[in-house]
Write a protein that holds these residues in place. Structure first.
Motif, PDB file in Angstrom:
ATOM      1  N   ASP A  81       0.832  -1.193   0.000  1.00 51.23           N
ATOM      2  CA  ASP A  81       0.000   0.000   0.000  1.00 51.23           C
ATOM      3  C   ASP A  81       0.873   1.251   0.000  1.00 51.23           C
ATOM      4  O   ASP A  81       2.076   1.209   0.233  1.00 51.23           O
ATOM      5  CB  ASP A  81      -1.028  -0.001   1.127  1.00 51.23           C
ATOM      6  CG  ASP A  81      -0.398   0.173   2.487  1.00 51.23           C
ATOM      7  OD1 ASP A  81       0.686   0.738   2.558  1.00 51.23           O
ATOM      8  OD2 ASP A  81      -1.011  -0.258   3.454  1.00 51.23           O
TER       9      ASP A  81
ATOM     10  N   LEU B  21     -10.336  -4.484  -0.551  1.00 55.09           N
ATOM     11  CA  LEU B  21      -9.029  -4.199   0.038  1.00 55.09           C
ATOM     12  C   LEU B  21      -8.021  -3.812  -1.042  1.00 55.09           C
ATOM     13  O   LEU B  21      -7.156  -2.964  -0.820  1.00 55.09           O
ATOM     14  CB  LEU B  21      -8.524  -5.418   0.814  1.00 55.09           C
ATOM     15  CG  LEU B  21      -9.253  -5.733   2.114  1.00 55.09           C
ATOM     16  CD1 LEU B  21      -8.705  -7.001   2.741  1.00 55.09           C
ATOM     17  CD2 LEU B  21      -9.129  -4.578   3.083  1.00 55.09           C
ATOM     18  N   ASP B  24      -8.396  -0.117  -2.343  1.00 60.76           N
ATOM     19  CA  ASP B  24      -8.008   0.969  -1.448  1.00 60.76           C
ATOM     20  C   ASP B  24      -6.573   0.792  -0.982  1.00 60.76           C
ATOM     21  O   ASP B  24      -6.231  -0.229  -0.396  1.00 60.76           O
ATOM     22  CB  ASP B  24      -8.950   0.980  -0.236  1.00 60.76           C
ATOM     23  CG  ASP B  24      -9.053   2.372   0.353  1.00 60.76           C
ATOM     24  OD1 ASP B  24      -8.004   2.959   0.643  1.00 60.76           O
ATOM     25  OD2 ASP B  24     -10.189   2.869   0.488  1.00 60.76           O
ATOM     26  N   ASP B  26      -5.098   2.210   1.339  1.00 62.84           N
ATOM     27  CA  ASP B  26      -4.985   2.256   2.788  1.00 62.84           C
ATOM     28  C   ASP B  26      -5.537   0.968   3.390  1.00 62.84           C
ATOM     29  O   ASP B  26      -6.270   0.237   2.757  1.00 62.84           O
ATOM     30  CB  ASP B  26      -5.753   3.451   3.357  1.00 62.84           C
ATOM     31  CG  ASP B  26      -5.215   4.764   2.816  1.00 62.84           C
ATOM     32  OD1 ASP B  26      -3.995   4.848   2.636  1.00 62.84           O
ATOM     33  OD2 ASP B  26      -6.024   5.667   2.570  1.00 62.84           O
ATOM     34  N   ARG B  27      -5.161   0.732   4.623  1.00 61.14           N
ATOM     35  CA  ARG B  27      -5.722  -0.418   5.324  1.00 61.14           C
ATOM     36  C   ARG B  27      -7.153  -0.113   5.735  1.00 61.14           C
ATOM     37  O   ARG B  27      -7.481   1.027   6.001  1.00 61.14           O
ATOM     38  CB  ARG B  27      -4.886  -0.720   6.556  1.00 61.14           C
ATOM     39  CG  ARG B  27      -3.535  -1.267   6.168  1.00 61.14           C
ATOM     40  CD  ARG B  27      -2.552  -1.132   7.283  1.00 61.14           C
ATOM     41  NE  ARG B  27      -1.272  -0.823   6.645  1.00 61.14           N
ATOM     42  CZ  ARG B  27      -0.107  -1.244   7.071  1.00 61.14           C
ATOM     43  NH1 ARG B  27      -0.026  -1.916   8.139  1.00 61.14           N
ATOM     44  NH2 ARG B  27       0.988  -0.983   6.431  1.00 61.14           N
ATOM     45  N   VAL B  57      -4.968 -12.006   3.218  1.00 60.17           N
ATOM     46  CA  VAL B  57      -4.940 -10.654   3.776  1.00 60.17           C
ATOM     47  C   VAL B  57      -3.999 -10.647   4.971  1.00 60.17           C
ATOM     48  O   VAL B  57      -3.676 -11.700   5.533  1.00 60.17           O
ATOM     49  CB  VAL B  57      -6.337 -10.145   4.204  1.00 60.17           C
ATOM     50  CG1 VAL B  57      -7.341 -10.280   3.108  1.00 60.17           C
ATOM     51  CG2 VAL B  57      -6.798 -10.853   5.444  1.00 60.17           C
ATOM     52  N   ARG B  65      -6.001  -3.070  11.538  1.00 57.47           N
ATOM     53  CA  ARG B  65      -6.609  -2.918  10.209  1.00 57.47           C
ATOM     54  C   ARG B  65      -6.100  -3.976   9.248  1.00 57.47           C
ATOM     55  O   ARG B  65      -5.028  -4.529   9.427  1.00 57.47           O
ATOM     56  CB  ARG B  65      -6.285  -1.534   9.644  1.00 57.47           C
ATOM     57  CG  ARG B  65      -6.925  -0.429  10.460  1.00 57.47           C
ATOM     58  CD  ARG B  65      -6.538   0.920   9.914  1.00 57.47           C
ATOM     59  NE  ARG B  65      -7.080   1.983  10.746  1.00 57.47           N
ATOM     60  CZ  ARG B  65      -7.609   3.099  10.238  1.00 57.47           C
ATOM     61  NH1 ARG B  65      -7.637   3.278   8.942  1.00 57.47           N
ATOM     62  NH2 ARG B  65      -8.086   4.009  11.037  1.00 57.47           N
ATOM     63  N   TYR B  66      -6.893  -4.203   8.206  1.00 60.21           N
ATOM     64  CA  TYR B  66      -6.564  -5.266   7.253  1.00 60.21           C
ATOM     65  C   TYR B  66      -6.131  -4.687   5.908  1.00 60.21           C
ATOM     66  O   TYR B  66      -6.565  -3.627   5.499  1.00 60.21           O
ATOM     67  CB  TYR B  66      -7.771  -6.174   7.033  1.00 60.21           C
ATOM     68  CG  TYR B  66      -8.148  -6.974   8.256  1.00 60.21           C
ATOM     69  CD1 TYR B  66      -7.629  -8.239   8.460  1.00 60.21           C
ATOM     70  CD2 TYR B  66      -9.016  -6.455   9.210  1.00 60.21           C
ATOM     71  CE1 TYR B  66      -7.976  -8.990   9.564  1.00 60.21           C
ATOM     72  CE2 TYR B  66      -9.369  -7.190  10.330  1.00 60.21           C
ATOM     73  CZ  TYR B  66      -8.842  -8.462  10.496  1.00 60.21           C
ATOM     74  OH  TYR B  66      -9.194  -9.180  11.604  1.00 60.21           O
ATOM     75  N   ARG B  67      -5.276  -5.451   5.237  1.00 62.60           N
ATOM     76  CA  ARG B  67      -4.896  -5.099   3.876  1.00 62.60           C
ATOM     77  C   ARG B  67      -4.619  -6.386   3.112  1.00 62.60           C
ATOM     78  O   ARG B  67      -4.500  -7.467   3.694  1.00 62.60           O
ATOM     79  CB  ARG B  67      -3.641  -4.226   3.880  1.00 62.60           C
ATOM     80  CG  ARG B  67      -2.446  -4.989   4.396  1.00 62.60           C
ATOM     81  CD  ARG B  67      -1.149  -4.406   3.923  1.00 62.60           C
ATOM     82  NE  ARG B  67      -0.075  -5.345   4.208  1.00 62.60           N
ATOM     83  CZ  ARG B  67       1.207  -5.019   4.214  1.00 62.60           C
ATOM     84  NH1 ARG B  67       1.558  -3.796   3.965  1.00 62.60           N
ATOM     85  NH2 ARG B  67       2.113  -5.932   4.440  1.00 62.60           N
TER      86      ARG B  67
END
Lengths: 253, 253
Positions: A81, B21, B24, B26-27, B57, B65-67
């Motif tokens: 990211d 995910l 975006d 960001d997370r 993920v 937070r997730y990414r």
DNA sequence: CGGCACGTGCGACATTGTCGCACGCAGGCC
DNA sequence: GGCCTGCGTGCGACAATGTCGCACGTGCCG
């Protein structure tokens, strides 16, 4: 393969199916998938059908065999990211600004535009705007053209290309040629295509697999970045490319 | 988003989560995912927990937070299968053999070895073995070193590196340096590291995103491929790189 | 031309994923 | 500094959902 309580069984199985398909360069038959995972044929078929529906696998219409779909490739691109990229690039961006004497920008492609995720001011003078968070046109900037050149998802934005100066490349064909040239030599130049008097030199930041996840570049007056024949100055190109390579190395962890 | 009969609901939802995910940079928080997809918090959390368990993920331990996870990136690599690559490369491989006067091999990385998926004989003479399907060591051949240089999954195979000649690079550190050099210049050389008297020059084949999915190279006597200082002959390097670039263009469809 | 093996679809069962609720914790506002 | 809101997490019950057995049709090989 066993079931871990609290985990969703069908998702665990999907993951196993995808891994299986990814590991084998050949296409696999339903039976092979079912046997390898110890599942009933119908269950494997049901999972494969759904994965195909969401674009994670593809089925050859003739042989009925399955393989990994292209949809997965696009998803992986976002593995890094913007924030992580920014964090790894901070030091190298500063170094580049110091060595080149120009301002430095780090960008990623988002919705067909360049999202500037980091900005280092030119070392000497002061009156400059902070560009972090700003969106720039992709086809008229060095950063943007580099990102487009390596973009997995179809090249430029769908709509018409705006002209910002009389040097902006707005036609599809010349742009495609330019992008091919960028791929060939590994860096991009924009001279007065975005703002009169300004030029930029940029190079791609790659992740482990060689996937381009961002670009870093310098910007400044045309006369400082290019020579009398409007060619990028080799010394600056080398600095930008070296910085991009260093960041690429940082990102691979 | 709605449920299509015959499709597995939880897999459709997982796909939606992953796409969200990926879109975006960001997370995202559990709540955001749940709201965006119109799911109860617990359901979204359950899906995210499972996706994290299988490595699709990742969760930031601090912010929760997730990414998108790195596991997905590796899966996409196999998007192109060996047969498709072979089909697209046939003509260019022939051309390369004709122009260079040497035999040509096309390979992909599989289980830490080079799987030769296509082989074109040297134009002039005849007594040669067909290498298609053969597996070659990765660290001792030009094809293999190029593939390792761009490999997403950790570099060389886990075990010790075998020495085939006294020039084979078996130590980790020198090999890593060599791979870095290959990444920097975009092609690789192996001179008598695999078989005495034989050398190879190879370059990577990339897919749309810049991801390396294979390599093409020529092989022949050291004295024909390298000069008196054991450096690769520039004319041959240029031909190999050009062929690799042409195939890369073919693959992007 | 017959047989086999595979991909596909349907339906019933019960397993499994879903959803509501509650706990604990962290951050922010007063 | 204390209160309060909002979040992530976990548990449990229900029934909706995925799973599995079976059967059909088709393509390939013998």
């Amino acid at each position: 393969m066993s079931h871990v309580p609290g985990m969703i069984q069908s998702i665990e199985r999907s993951s196993a199916v995808l891994r299986l398909l990814a590991a084998d360069p050949d296409r696999l038959r339903v039976k092979e998938v079912a046997d390898a995972l110890g599942l009933p044929k119908s269950t494997a078929h049901s999972i494969l059908r759904t994965l195909e529906h969401v674009g994670f696998v593809e089925q050859d219409p003739r042989t009925a065999r399955y393989r990994i779909g292209r949809g997965l490739l696009d998803l992986g691109t976002a593995g890094i990211d913007a924030n992580e990229l920014r964090g790894r690039a901070l030091n190298w961006a500063d170094t580049l600004a110091a060595r080149s004497g120009e301002e430095v920008r780090l960008g990623v492609l988002r919705d067909g535009l360049v999202l500037v995720v980091h900005h280092v001011f030119r070392p000497d003078d002061s009156a400059q705007d902070l560009d972090t968070g700003v969106r720039l046109p992709a086809h008229a900037t060095a950063l943007g053209k580099v990102l487009l050149a390596y973009s997995a998802t179809a090249a430029a934005p769908a709509g018409g290309l705006d002209a910002y100066t009389r040097r902006t490349v707005t036609a599809r064909e010349p742009l495609a040629v330019e992008l091919a040239a960028i791929r060939a030599r590994g860096w991009g130049l924009s001279a007065e295509e975005w703002r009169p008097g300004l030029a930029g030199i940029a190079a791609p930041v790659r992740t482990s697999g060689g996937l381009v996840v961002g670009a870093i570049g310098i910007a400044g007056p045309v006369e400082r970045l290019t020579d009398t024949r409007r060619q990028a100055r080799p010394a600056l190109v080398e600095q930008v490319v070296a910085a991009a390579r260093s960041i690429s190395r940082e990102v691979q962890s």
